[in-house]
Design an enzyme around this catalytic site. Sequence first.
Site, PDB file in Angstrom:
ATOM      1  N   ASP A 151     -30.450   9.415  54.250  1.00  0.00           N
ATOM      2  CA  ASP A 151     -29.969  10.789  54.204  1.00  0.00           C
ATOM      3  C   ASP A 151     -30.471  11.509  55.446  1.00  0.00           C
ATOM      4  OD1 ASP A 151     -29.516  13.674  53.240  1.00  0.00           O
ATOM      5  OD2 ASP A 151     -28.762  12.483  51.563  1.00  0.00           O
ATOM      6  N   GLY A 172     -10.625  25.359  25.424  1.00  0.00           N
ATOM      7  CA  GLY A 172     -11.755  26.228  25.694  1.00  0.00           C
ATOM      8  C   GLY A 172     -11.578  26.978  26.990  1.00  0.00           C
ATOM      9  N   THR A 197     -14.445  10.631  47.696  1.00  0.00           N
ATOM     10  CA  THR A 197     -13.054  10.970  47.389  1.00  0.00           C
ATOM     11  C   THR A 197     -12.425  11.613  48.624  1.00  0.00           C
ATOM     12  OG1 THR A 197     -13.674  11.338  45.085  1.00  0.00           O
ATOM     13  CG2 THR A 197     -11.549  12.231  45.810  1.00  0.00           C
ATOM     14  N   GLU A 206     -20.508  12.984  35.222  1.00  0.00           N
ATOM     15  CA  GLU A 206     -21.847  13.559  35.169  1.00  0.00           C
ATOM     16  C   GLU A 206     -22.351  13.508  33.729  1.00  0.00           C
ATOM     17  OE1 GLU A 206     -22.854  17.053  37.343  1.00  0.00           O
ATOM     18  OE2 GLU A 206     -21.213  16.793  38.762  1.00  0.00           O
ATOM     19  N   CYS A 243     -15.780  18.207  41.145  1.00  0.00           N
ATOM     20  CA  CYS A 243     -14.728  17.209  41.368  1.00  0.00           C
ATOM     21  C   CYS A 243     -13.326  17.717  41.023  1.00  0.00           C
ATOM     22  CB  CYS A 243     -15.033  15.937  40.567  1.00  0.00           C
ATOM     23  SG  CYS A 243     -16.427  15.002  41.209  1.00  0.00           S
TER      24      CYS A 243
END
Length: 447
Positions: free
Chosen positions: A32, A264, A129, A163, A271
């Site tokens: 990173d 809801g 993506t 997630e 994403c």
Amino acid sequence: MSLKITVIGTGYLGATHAAAMAELGFEVLGLDVVPEKIAMLERGETPMYEPGLEELLRRHVAGFEGSTGRLRFTTDWAEVGAFGDVHFVCVNTPQKHGEYACDMSYVDSAISSLAPHLHGPALVVGKSTVPVGSADRLAGHLAEHAPAGGDAELAWNPEFLREGFAVQDTLHPDRIVAGVRSERAEKLLREVYATPIGEGTPFVVTDFPTAELVKTAANSFLATKISFINAMAEVCEAGGGDVAKLAEAIGHDDRIGAKFLRAGIGFGGGCLPKDIRAFMARAGELGADQALTFLREIDSINMRRRGAMVEMTREALGGGSFLGKRVAVLGATFKPDSDDVRDSPALNVAGQIHLQGGQVTVYDPKGMANARKVFPTLGYADSALQAVRGADVVLHLTEWREFRELDPAALGEVTSSRLLLDGRNALDPELWRRAGWTYRAMGRPTA
């Protein structure tokens, strides 16, 4: 000799992938560009909350008792290039500011930084993506700038992590998609994923464009299903139906299925919203914009539900101003089992009510620190009981298990009014009504 794997980018996707690859038996080096993130991971700590991930890290990061030591981290591109046989690119592709399109700068930077250090045969595998057509462009850049030339290949292997279930989804995926241009690339990916393939996970081999499209197509389908049931909720509100019973009934049709049919306040996160918008933008660039015009309505329905929750709250409080009204919000993250508040419908609703004069107090089991960064002017409580103390209305906006297990009677003792609005249709109406609460849920005017 066993393959050596590098993972470029150690955010949500990269940290999970690196730990999972070590769990599968590979020597792994994660990279990173943020030294603080590397230091955190070397301490066995994660930059986000994900169930099971810290435990997995500590099984493989050096320095922990019983650790395999198979997982290390660095900020050095030369070290990564010299170490790895297979390099996974797991960096972020956010939505561009002021546009629908995908921001490819992090992916482009990762490929550009890695390429000069590839002196021998290597497979670079994109997991981010990206818009269709990106892999072809990146493969050309790799071939031109890597000293290994054609021996530095590209493949595309989209991620499908949920997630809250990311560790399971990486170790036991429901499918593996490999966009490749050579038998060698396919062979290497089959070797990387030999364990899940051996467990029966389907391995789907495609070209680059199809591999890129699979993720955006999957997310678009899921978003469509969520917005469909929320559109039905709007009709139920107008016509006096019960969207929960409607969803149950159509969900028994195995062509439809019951998943993603809970009406809801809609979807959020890092994403689905940005992926469907980027998909529309890319279709427009390709001259196929008419094929995806329906996604604009999907996005519109989704955003409309947030406003509907605000108006439901206003109506429940008498239909006037929020000024002087105390509103308790249970939930800040976009979904349970996560600390992610990116484009969170719950936090958006809380913020709207606050901006209209309401005194809003929020509680979330894991998302409080991130919520404070986004909306520092909201009130925050250390528990659900503290959040609802003195409240005129309680909004349930993220379906954490902790909230389903709350004692309605105990909460009722400390509120100003026993008024509950369920923005996720996840609580038991009868349980709350028996404790003296007025219960109202989206799409269920008669429930």
